[in-house]
Design an enzyme around this catalytic site. Structure first.
Site, PDB file in Angstrom:
ATOM      1  N   PHE A 119     -11.280  -7.621  13.904  1.00  0.00           N
ATOM      2  CA  PHE A 119     -10.187  -8.058  13.033  1.00  0.00           C
ATOM      3  C   PHE A 119      -9.897  -6.980  11.993  1.00  0.00           C
ATOM      4  O   PHE A 119     -10.804  -6.481  11.336  1.00  0.00           O
ATOM      5  CB  PHE A 119     -10.563  -9.383  12.344  1.00  0.00           C
ATOM      6  N   GLN A 120      -8.649  -6.625  11.862  1.00  0.00           N
ATOM      7  CA  GLN A 120      -8.173  -5.586  10.934  1.00  0.00           C
ATOM      8  C   GLN A 120      -8.842  -4.234  11.160  1.00  0.00           C
ATOM      9  O   GLN A 120      -9.094  -3.481  10.219  1.00  0.00           O
ATOM     10  CB  GLN A 120      -8.326  -6.040   9.486  1.00  0.00           C
ATOM     11  N   LYS A 176     -17.688  -1.165   6.106  1.00  0.00           N
ATOM     12  CA  LYS A 176     -18.207  -2.165   5.161  1.00  0.00           C
ATOM     13  C   LYS A 176     -19.732  -2.065   5.001  1.00  0.00           C
ATOM     14  O   LYS A 176     -20.253  -2.183   3.888  1.00  0.00           O
ATOM     15  CB  LYS A 176     -17.814  -3.549   5.681  1.00  0.00           C
ATOM     16  N   MET A 206      24.033   9.533   2.421  1.00  0.00           N
ATOM     17  CA  MET A 206      23.873  10.815   3.097  1.00  0.00           C
ATOM     18  C   MET A 206      24.131  10.667   4.596  1.00  0.00           C
ATOM     19  O   MET A 206      24.699  11.566   5.229  1.00  0.00           O
ATOM     20  CB  MET A 206      22.477  11.386   2.845  1.00  0.00           C
ATOM     21  N   GLU A 251       0.824  -1.217   0.000  1.00  0.00           N
ATOM     22  CA  GLU A 251       0.000   0.000   0.000  1.00  0.00           C
ATOM     23  C   GLU A 251       0.852   1.259   0.000  1.00  0.00           C
ATOM     24  O   GLU A 251       0.433   2.307  -0.503  1.00  0.00           O
ATOM     25  CB  GLU A 251      -0.959   0.011   1.195  1.00  0.00           C
TER      26      GLU A 251
END
Ligand code: TPP
Length: 572
Positions: free
Chosen positions: A110-111, A160, A468, A48
């Protein structure tokens, strides 16, 4: 009646979305089911974070709003770096997230993650949609907020059950939001004051930031500079806003800016900031920044005025409109002395490197990319030394041709942003220049370029270090090189772990090939030119790994916290 999921697809279509980047999961399956029938393209990324940077690169290259879609929980938390990157640089983006069903929110489902809570500080605005009837309006608002005023990312979290619920609601605009009315025209009195100051100034300087690119105002900026004889320096984000080949251009200012630009800031009597925000990497020690100048600041974001540097002439408004007004009011002034001084600094202290070096130097590779692409490519960088060398050794003449994470400094940005840029500008030559550290942070997205036949060229400047970091350790941390050696080419380290000493770890050529891209390695200038030519002539994506001198430093450098007059030119 439509489901919430269908509303989302219809609204995205209405907003003119052509491509969405993302990755599905349980909480967004309703959206993805509808996506199956949507008229726009979907690009399945491998992470993602990749999706957010692709949407961001797409937005930077095209000026349109980038769009991504992810699932709840880990999908959403994986977007945080990409949102913060876009937020810091003012990039328009809409991120749609799935959320667990409304009745489960707060139950550690969940999630489940508190996505609006987590992303509040890294978005311009965010929404948790509680009622499906509000969806069409919210999506229209999100695109408006993302692209108006100072642009930025907007997140929409959709539970959802809201995706599945039915509604007859539609929204055809216009968007009206209480408390959000971005300024358009600048105040005429302030513009007149600034025009007067420009006429009187003996040593004026335009200091130009990414706002000029975001505001599509490069043509106006160029016209103003040329009409009123105003030399121009740009920030990293402003590269390309003014042609760097123009004699009025002093190149970049700040920590790794040119001597001419930094001396001009210190000597000028009028500093006109346009779409810039006086970042600490630009100002150095604020108390000694532009000590002899009146400071004017043109910006659409009122919150940025006098935030870190006290401003004498503020002009809040759309830079394009303000610049148009200014052009009408200014006139040509003879500033030959000031221009001669600036030209002399530029001639005495150009960006330079050791052209006699026996080892391949990273600056030379970038110069070769410049020559072979005739300065016409879109260069997309990661973060580190190579990013600064890309600012020094490639000259940008058009807006949206230098794409880089300036504010957040996000390693791993380059490759996915280049893929997004190429998706938005299919005919352009897009070259991602990365370090060996940054490229490993989102290398998995290379397969997306292969799948979509995107001819992105990746140039890895492999110095075996987090370069760097190594440079700062050398200059400011007693050469204690703690955890900065990556060591792809470290024979002793390879031997220690039982690998063939001459094997590269990882082998970027093989990584490229494993993803279905052309992989080439170069260790000399000749090999670099040959490999770059082959890569540029290849119809698909290609990776060119250049093995460059490990200890090379970026100069000039203003040490952190020092004033712009204290530039270090070498360790010698
Ligand atoms: C995500 C992230 N982690 C850490 C850093 C800190 N950081 C800035 S530059 C740099 C080194 C980059 O190394 P490399 O990608 O090899 O590029 P080089 O500097 O060698 O050109 C690091 C670790 C960062 N900018 N971003």
């Amino acid at each position: 009646m439509r489901t919430g999921a269908k509303c989302v697809m219809d609204s995205l279509e209405q907003a003119g979305v052509k491509v969405v980047f993302g990755l599905p999961g349980g909480s967004v399956l309703d959206l993805f089911s509808e996506l199956y029938h949507a008229p726009f393209k979907f690009v399945l990324t491998r992470h993602e974070q990749g999706a957010t940077h692709m949407a961001d690169g797409y937005a930077r290259a095209t000026g349109e709003v980038g769009c991504c879609m992810v699932t709840s929980g880990p999908g959403a938390t994986n977007t945080v770096t990409g949102l913060a990157t876009a937020h810091m640089d003012g990039i328009p983006m809409v991120c749609i997230c799935g959320q667990v069903p409304s009745h489960m929110i707060g139950n550690d489902a969940f999630q489940e993650a508190d996505t609006t809570g987590i992303t509040r500080a890294v978005t311009k605005h965010n929404y948790l949609v509680k009622n499906v009837d509000e969806l069409p309006r919210i999506i229209a608002e999100a695109f408006y907020v993302a692209s108006s005023g100072k642009p930025g990312p907007v997140l929409i979290d959709i539970p959802k059950d809201v995706q599945r619920a039915k509604t007859s609601a539609t929204f055809s605009g216009p968007v009206e939001m209480r408390g959000y009315k971005p300024a358009a025209k600048g105040h005429p009195k302030q513009i007149a004051r600034l025009a007067e100051a420009i006429k009187k100034a003996r040593k004026p300087l335009l200091y130009v930031g990414g706002g000029v690119i975001a505001g599509n105002a490069s043509a106006e900026l160029t016209a103003l500079a040329r009409k009123a004889v105003l030399p121009v320096t740009t920030t990293l984000m402003g590269l390309g806003a003014f042609p760097e080949t123009d004699p009025l251009c002093l190149r970049m200012l700040g920590m790794h800016g040119s001597v001419a630009a930094n001396r001009a800031v210190t000597a000028c009597d009028l500093l006109i900031a346009v779409g810039a925000r006086f970042d600490d990497r630009v100002t150095g020690k604020v108390a000694e920044f532009a000590p002899h100048a009146d400071i004017a600041h043109i910006d659409i974001d009122p919150s940025t005025i006098s935030k870190s540097v006290q401003v004498d002439i503020p002009v809040v408004g759309d830079v394009k409109l303000v610049l148009r007004e200014l052009i009408a009011q200014v006139e040509a002034v003879d500033r030959s002395e000031w221009m001669a001084q600036i030209a002399a600094w530029g001639k005495e202290f150009p960006f330079e490197y050791d052209r006699k070096s026996k080892e391949l130097l990273p600056q030379c590779v970038i110069e070769k990319v410049y020559e072979l692409t005739k300065g016409e490519a879109i260069i997309v960088t990661d973060v580190g030394q190579h990013q600064m060398w890309c600012a020094h050794f490639y000259k940008y003449t058009r807006p949206r041709t230098f794409i880089s994470s300036g504010g957040l400094g996000t390693m791993g940005f380059g490759l996915p942003a280049a893929i997004g840029a190429q998706m938005g500008r299919p005919g352009a030559t897009v070259v991602n220049i990365s370090g060996d550290g940054g490229i490993q942070m989102n290398i998995q997205e290379l397969v997306v370029a292969v799948e979509h036949k995107l001819p992105v060229k990746v140039v890895i400047l492999n110095n075996g270090y987090l370069g760097m970091v190594r440079q700062w350790q050398e200059m400011f941390y007693k050469k204690e090189y703690s955890a900065s050696r990556l060591g792809q080419t470290d024979r002793a380290a390879n031997e220690k772990i039982g690998h063939r000493p001459d094997v590269y770890l990882p082998d970027f050529v093989k990584i490229a090939e494993a993803h279905g891209a052309l992989g080439l390695r170069a260790e000399t200038v000749e090999e670099t030119v040959r490999a770059l030519r082959e890569a540029l002539e290849t119809p698909g994506p290609a990776v060119v790994e250049c093995i460059v001198k490990p200890g090379e430093n970026v100069y000039p450098m203003v040490p952190p916290g020092a004033s712009l007059t204290e530039m270090v030119h070498s360790m010698a």
